[in-house]
Structures are given as structure tokens and as C-alpha cells.
Design a protein around this motif. Structure first.
Motif, PDB file in Angstrom:
ATOM      1  N   THR A   1       6.126   8.529  -4.193  1.00 41.75           N
ATOM      2  CA  THR A   1       6.861   7.484  -4.037  1.00 41.75           C
ATOM      3  C   THR A   1       7.054   7.448  -2.508  1.00 41.75           C
ATOM      4  OG1 THR A   1       8.059   7.948  -6.133  1.00 41.75           O
ATOM      5  CG2 THR A   1       9.067   6.537  -4.737  1.00 41.75           C
ATOM      6  N   SER A   2       6.930   8.612  -1.579  1.00 46.77           N
ATOM      7  CA  SER A   2       7.214   8.312  -0.502  1.00 46.77           C
ATOM      8  C   SER A   2       6.358   7.335   0.406  1.00 46.77           C
ATOM      9  CB  SER A   2       6.896   9.768   0.130  1.00 46.77           C
ATOM     10  OG  SER A   2       5.482  10.287  -0.100  1.00 46.77           O
ATOM     11  N   GLU A   3       5.154   7.048  -0.332  1.00 50.91           N
ATOM     12  CA  GLU A   3       4.368   6.200   0.133  1.00 50.91           C
ATOM     13  C   GLU A   3       4.825   4.644   0.173  1.00 50.91           C
ATOM     14  OE1 GLU A   3      -0.358   5.808   1.423  1.00 50.91           O
ATOM     15  OE2 GLU A   3       1.139   7.485   0.959  1.00 50.91           O
ATOM     16  N   GLY A   4       5.586   4.309  -0.651  1.00 51.40           N
ATOM     17  CA  GLY A   4       6.470   3.374  -0.694  1.00 51.40           C
ATOM     18  C   GLY A   4       8.080   3.293  -0.167  1.00 51.40           C
TER      19      GLY A   4
ATOM     20  N   ALA B   1      19.389   1.624   4.046  1.00 49.32           N
ATOM     21  CA  ALA B   1      17.977   1.752   3.775  1.00 49.32           C
ATOM     22  C   ALA B   1      17.668   3.158   3.083  1.00 49.32           C
ATOM     23  CB  ALA B   1      17.281   1.879   4.992  1.00 49.32           C
ATOM     24  N   VAL B   2      18.611   4.174   3.502  1.00 52.02           N
ATOM     25  CA  VAL B   2      18.665   5.577   2.917  1.00 52.02           C
ATOM     26  C   VAL B   2      19.032   5.333   1.160  1.00 52.02           C
ATOM     27  CG1 VAL B   2      19.801   7.639   2.811  1.00 52.02           C
ATOM     28  CG2 VAL B   2      19.226   6.707   4.916  1.00 52.02           C
ATOM     29  N   ALA B   3      20.081   4.632   1.164  1.00 51.71           N
ATOM     30  CA  ALA B   3      20.355   4.382  -0.502  1.00 51.71           C
ATOM     31  C   ALA B   3      19.095   3.751  -0.998  1.00 51.71           C
ATOM     32  CB  ALA B   3      21.535   3.526  -0.317  1.00 51.71           C
ATOM     33  N   ALA B   4      18.318   2.740  -0.549  1.00 52.85           N
ATOM     34  CA  ALA B   4      17.305   2.087  -1.094  1.00 52.85           C
ATOM     35  C   ALA B   4      16.236   3.053  -1.221  1.00 52.85           C
ATOM     36  CB  ALA B   4      16.707   1.072  -0.139  1.00 52.85           C
ATOM     37  N   GLY B   5      15.983   4.139  -0.251  1.00 43.72           N
ATOM     38  CA  GLY B   5      15.308   5.109  -0.761  1.00 43.72           C
ATOM     39  C   GLY B   5      15.416   5.995  -2.020  1.00 43.72           C
ATOM     40  N   GLY B   6      16.801   6.397  -2.056  1.00 42.52           N
ATOM     41  CA  GLY B   6      17.110   7.114  -2.871  1.00 42.52           C
ATOM     42  C   GLY B   6      17.069   6.332  -4.281  1.00 42.52           C
ATOM     43  N   LEU B   7      17.290   5.007  -4.493  1.00 44.55           N
ATOM     44  CA  LEU B   7      16.946   4.215  -5.737  1.00 44.55           C
ATOM     45  C   LEU B   7      15.569   4.357  -6.102  1.00 44.55           C
ATOM     46  CD1 LEU B   7      18.307   2.584  -7.754  1.00 44.55           C
ATOM     47  CD2 LEU B   7      17.935   0.475  -6.268  1.00 44.55           C
ATOM     48  N   ALA B   8      14.795   4.224  -4.953  1.00 39.95           N
ATOM     49  CA  ALA B   8      13.021   4.204  -5.461  1.00 39.95           C
ATOM     50  C   ALA B   8      12.699   5.454  -5.923  1.00 39.95           C
ATOM     51  CB  ALA B   8      12.390   4.002  -3.985  1.00 39.95           C
TER      52      ALA B   8
END
Length: 301
Positions: A41-44, A70-77
Motif C-alpha cells: 500500500t505504501s506505493e499509493g 494527509a496522515v489520516a488519509a494514509g491511515g485509512l488507505a
């Protein structure tokens, strides 16, 4: 001598970059090592953090708020990857591929175009000191403090009951339920935490460089894995402290190797191939050495 002077000039610049990319490498280490969940997932999540942060800053929002979102969006991904894997029984690698593939379109929607400039926009670094963006040594100081703070926070978390449960999920997921550990909860939390840190790296790099691009995540996974492998080779991963130090140290060494490659004349486009070969050799060498040792022992016997 031109090679030496070129390398020396690149050392502080790439060291500052390595400190930012340490967030990405830590985000790769957590699923791979702590919860035994190969996650792509880190790639996205990396460009997601950058695009969300850039879009909010360009819309006039406070850079600190933009970074937190942005941090919250990464956590959701990351949580989405875990849920796809757990709910539908899809292989973890495929779940990660599905998420980061979908994130490409989402990032385009968020940013509104393939790339955007933030040169004249406010950023979190200008709020601290205007000279950070243009002074490498100030970048090293600021990013160094952030990395140390994150390492201390992670070290504390992993020594708590929740952190120990997270590690149990990675060591023996079959045993976890019998100890009262909810496999779903800790897998989702682990991937959300990892990709939140990855998105943080993306948000910081966008504000430092002054532009965002939906393709900025291309190849970051292999770079992160190379850094992780280097760090673990140097300090090992037998303790929690070493597991946390390996990504940071590995990122520093990896980006110095990048500086060395550029100094001796490698083209930037060649670095991906060089990194892939390096990771392949590093991962395959122990196996090849072990097989040769077993063959010799059989011949002696």
C-alpha cells in the motif's frame, strides 16, 4: 578529484532526504516485520499523503491541518488494505495492489491534475523558520528531531500491552485469539499506523520540494525495502530497538549509496535497476551461502 568533491557536496543533501524517507521505511518495516503482512500500500499511500496535503494547502488551509489530514488519509488507505484482506480473504499482496492502483485515480481527483506547484504557497517549514526550505543543515536538524521523536513514540508504544499484542499477531497469528487478541483489530491498526507514517513522509517531501505529483510513489517501495535490508544487515532485528533503528540507519546508508552512484556517473534512470539488483543479491546471498555450506557438509560426511 571531481568525483570526490561531487560526492562530498551531495552527502548533506541526501542525508536530509534520507531522514524524510525514514518515515516511509518505518512504514514498510511495520507490516513486513512486526505483523508479518507483506503490504504494498505504501506505493499509493506516499503520493496520497503528498496530494492531500498539497490540495488542502492550495485551497487555503493551514499547513499543519493539511499534514494531519494527509496522515489520516494514509491511515485509512492502510486500514482499507487490511479490511480487504481480512473480510474477503484476498491475498495480502493482491489487496495492497488493489488499493494502491485505486489510489492513483483518487490522487488525480484530489489534486485535480497530474502535478501541482506549491512554490508560492505556505508550508509547515516556513511556520517554523523560513530558512529551513533553503538550508540543508536546518533540514537535517528539524527532520532529525522529528525522526527521534517518532522512534521514541514507537519504542514506547511497542512496550505497551497493545504493542506487545501487535507483535504477537505477527509472530503467531494462530495463538493470538487464544490470548484474547483480536486479529482483525491489530492487523487493521498495524497497517493504518504504517501507512499513516508513509503518508506523513509524502506530505513533508511535498512541502519541502514545493510540488506534488501523482506519480511520486513510483518505486518508493523498492527503495524502502533496500533501505530496510541494509539497516537490518548492519544492526540486525533481534530486539525492538534494533528493528526501529534499522530503517533509519538503512535509509541513511542507502541514500549515500545513491549519492555515490550519481557521483560516478550513473544516470538517475539507472538507479531503479541498480536498487533492484542490490536487493536481489542481498536477499539471495544468505540462501546461496547456506546451500553451499550444506553441500560441503554432505560431501565431508
Amino acid at each position: 578529484m571531481s568525483f570526490v568533491s561531487s560526492y562530498i557536496n551531495l552527502v548533506p543533501v541526501t542525508f536530509a532526504q534520507s531522514l524524510i524517507y525514514s518515515f516511509l521505511v518505518l512504514g514498510i518495516m511495520i507490516p513486513f516485520r512486526l505483523i508479518s503482512f507483506p503490504d504494498l500500500t505504501s506505493e499509493g499511500a506516499f503520493p496520497l499523503g503528498g496530494c492531500v496535503c498539497a490540495a488542502l494547502i492550495l485551497a487555503g488551509y493551514n499547513p499543519i491541518l493539511a499534514t494531519l489530514v494527509a496522515v489520516a488519509a494514509g491511515g485509512l488507505a492502510g486500514a482499507s488494505t487490511a479490511i480487504i484482506h481480512l473480510r474477503f480473504g484476498i491475498n495480502s499482496l493482491l489487496a495492497g495492489i488493489l488499493v494502491f492502483t485505486g489510489l492513483y485515480s483518487i490522487n488525480l481527483r484530489i489534486l485535480g491534475k497530474s502535478n501541482a506547484a506549491l512554490f508560492n504557497a505556505d508550508n509547515i517549514f516556513n511556520m517554523i523558520h523560513p530558512g529551513i526550505v533553503t538550508t540543508v543543515w536546518m533540514q537535517i536538524l528539524v527532520f532529525g528531531v522529528l525522526v527521534v521523536a517518532l522512534l521514541l513514540a514507537l519504542r514506547w508504544f511497542l512496550t505497551t500491552q497493545a504493542g506487545a499484542a501487535l507483535r504477537v499477531v505477527g509472530v503467531n497469528p494462530d495463538l493470538a485469539p487464544s490470548l484474547g487478541i483480536n486479529l482483525w483489530t491489530y492487523t487493521i491498526v498495524g497497517l493504518a499506523l504504517a501507512n499513516a507514517m508513509t503518508a506523513l513522509g509524502g506530505a513533508l517531501i511535498v512541502q519541502l520540494q514545493g510540488y506534488a505529483d501523482v506519480g511520486m510513489g513510483l518505486g518508493v517501495l523498492i527503495n524502502g525495502l533496500a533501505s530496510l535490508v541494509i539497516g537490518e544487515t548492519i544492526v540486525g532485528r533481534h530486539t525492538v530497538t534494533r528493528q526501529l533503528l534499522a530503517p533509519v540507519l538503512g535509509a541513511a546508508v542507502y541514500y549515500q549509496l545513491v549519492s555515490l552512484g550519481l557521483s560516478i556517473g550513473l544516470q538517475p534512470s539507472d538507479l531503479k535497476l541498480a536498487t533492484a539488483i542490490f536487493v536481489l543479491v542481498t536477499l539471495a546471498l544468505p540462501s546461496a551461502t547456506g546451500k553451499r555450506f550444506q553441500t560441503r557438509e554432505k560431501m565431508r560426511a
